[in-house]
Design an enzyme around this catalytic site. Sequence first.
Site, short mmCIF file in Angstrom:
data_model
loop_
_atom_site.label_atom_id
_atom_site.label_comp_id
_atom_site.label_asym_id
_atom_site.label_seq_id
_atom_site.Cartn_x
_atom_site.Cartn_y
_atom_site.Cartn_z
N ASP A 59 1.16 -1.49 0.07
CA ASP A 59 -0.32 0.31 -0.34
C ASP A 59 0.91 0.99 0.12
OD1 ASP A 59 -2.64 1.47 0.19
OD2 ASP A 59 -2.53 1.20 1.68
N LYS A 61 0.35 3.93 -2.44
CA LYS A 61 -0.46 4.74 -2.51
C LYS A 61 0.83 5.86 -3.87
CE LYS A 61 -3.87 4.96 1.03
NZ LYS A 61 -3.83 4.11 1.66
N ASP A 64 2.03 10.28 -8.93
CA ASP A 64 3.62 10.64 -10.04
C ASP A 64 3.82 11.27 -11.15
OD1 ASP A 64 6.33 12.03 -10.05
OD2 ASP A 64 6.69 10.87 -7.82
N THR A 68 7.73 8.20 -13.69
CA THR A 68 7.89 7.81 -11.64
C THR A 68 7.39 6.26 -11.66
OG1 THR A 68 9.00 9.82 -11.96
CG2 THR A 68 9.28 8.70 -9.88
N THR A 116 -10.73 8.31 2.64
CA THR A 116 -12.10 8.98 3.22
C THR A 116 -11.66 10.02 4.20
OG1 THR A 116 -11.15 6.54 4.45
CG2 THR A 116 -12.69 6.40 2.94
N GLN A 197 -12.31 5.44 12.21
CA GLN A 197 -12.93 5.03 11.51
C GLN A 197 -14.35 5.75 11.21
OE1 GLN A 197 -11.43 3.99 8.00
NE2 GLN A 197 -9.99 2.16 8.99
N GLY A 217 -7.63 -4.14 10.19
CA GLY A 217 -6.27 -3.98 11.17
C GLY A 217 -6.42 -4.17 12.63
N ARG A 218 -6.81 -2.93 12.69
CA ARG A 218 -7.03 -3.22 14.99
C ARG A 218 -7.75 -4.14 15.25
NH1 ARG A 218 -7.73 3.72 14.20
NH2 ARG A 218 -8.35 2.69 12.42
O1 C5P Z 1 -7.66 -0.72 12.05
P1 C5P Z 1 -8.12 -0.04 10.98
O2 C5P Z 1 -8.89 -1.85 10.37
O3 C5P Z 1 -8.94 0.45 10.73
O4 C5P Z 1 -6.83 -0.08 9.54
C1 C5P Z 1 -7.41 -0.09 8.07
C2 C5P Z 1 -6.03 -0.04 7.69
O5 C5P Z 1 -6.85 -0.05 5.92
C3 C5P Z 1 -5.46 0.81 8.06
O6 C5P Z 1 -3.70 0.47 7.31
C4 C5P Z 1 -5.42 2.06 6.85
O7 C5P Z 1 -4.41 2.92 7.08
C5 C5P Z 1 -6.16 1.60 5.68
N1 C5P Z 1 -7.43 2.16 5.02
C6 C5P Z 1 -8.29 2.75 5.99
N2 C5P Z 1 -8.84 3.56 4.91
C7 C5P Z 1 -9.01 3.93 3.71
C8 C5P Z 1 -8.17 3.50 3.26
C9 C5P Z 1 -7.07 2.49 3.77
O8 C5P Z 1 -8.66 2.33 6.79
N3 C5P Z 1 -10.05 4.38 3.07
#
Ligand code: C5P
Length: 242
Positions: A59, A61, A64, A68, A116, A197, A217-218
């Site tokens: 990831d 992102k 450029d 590149t 987001t 979120q 993630g979390r």
């Molecule tokens: O901890 P959590 O479940 O919120 O992690 C979601 C992951 O997805 C994180 O790495 C976050 O940076 C990524 N992400 C996000 N929302 C987005 C794009 C990526 O939460 N729109």
Amino acid sequence: MRAPIVFALDFEERAAAIAAAREVAPAIGMVKVGLELFVGYGPDVVSIGHDAGLPVFLDLKLHDIPETVERAVAQAAKLRARVVTVHASGGRAMLRRAVARAKGTGLDVCAVTVLTSLDEGDLDDLGMGGMHASGDTSRSRTSLAAENLAHMAWEEGVRWFVCSPAEVRFLRARLGPDAILVTPGVRPLGTGGSDDQKRVATPEQAMRDGANWVVVGRPIRDANDRLAAARAIAASIAQAKA
Ligand code: C5P
């Protein structure tokens, strides 16, 4: 078949990321390596996924000039990443060249549309606010902008997209069955708050709305038993799809 869960390796320390990837590997389908680990430890962090027997969603992102980004995509392919993210707002030529360079390497290009973290005011500041189609105020302009960017990326050959749970059904309807939609911002029921979120859905709901993968993630990272947390999410997704 592996569960359609991308586990976000959001760790400050490489050793912690390695341990967590190993721990949850049996219950997930991919790991996401993002800027934190990549900037901190370099491209070798992609091997964290491979060592755990998992494909890597890289990831970065990228955004450029086309030349590149194309060259960075070539390097991501050398690292044997499975997917690399680019900003759709980098424009058609950038997307086209990224896709062309990834072709045949085993790497796919995934477009990020509107972050987001941006709201309609931010889009206006960026000159990307657009307008509601006549009378259609049922959807936010952010969501419409995301759909338009995704469609442009689709026309340039991109097939993977990151989108929020709020947008997944619109993207599915617009892009059809062949688009691969990856949805972060999901929270299993009973895991407490939504952290930072803003718009969250359960993983089951995201899948029912048309997601192919959920990014988590979390809810896994911070669980007492990470493997059990990942397995519970995998089970609820399997049930939703059945
Ligand atoms: O901890 P959590 O479940 O919120 O992690 C979601 C992951 O997805 C994180 O790495 C976050 O940076 C990524 N992400 C996000 N929302 C987005 C794009 C990526 O939460 N729109």
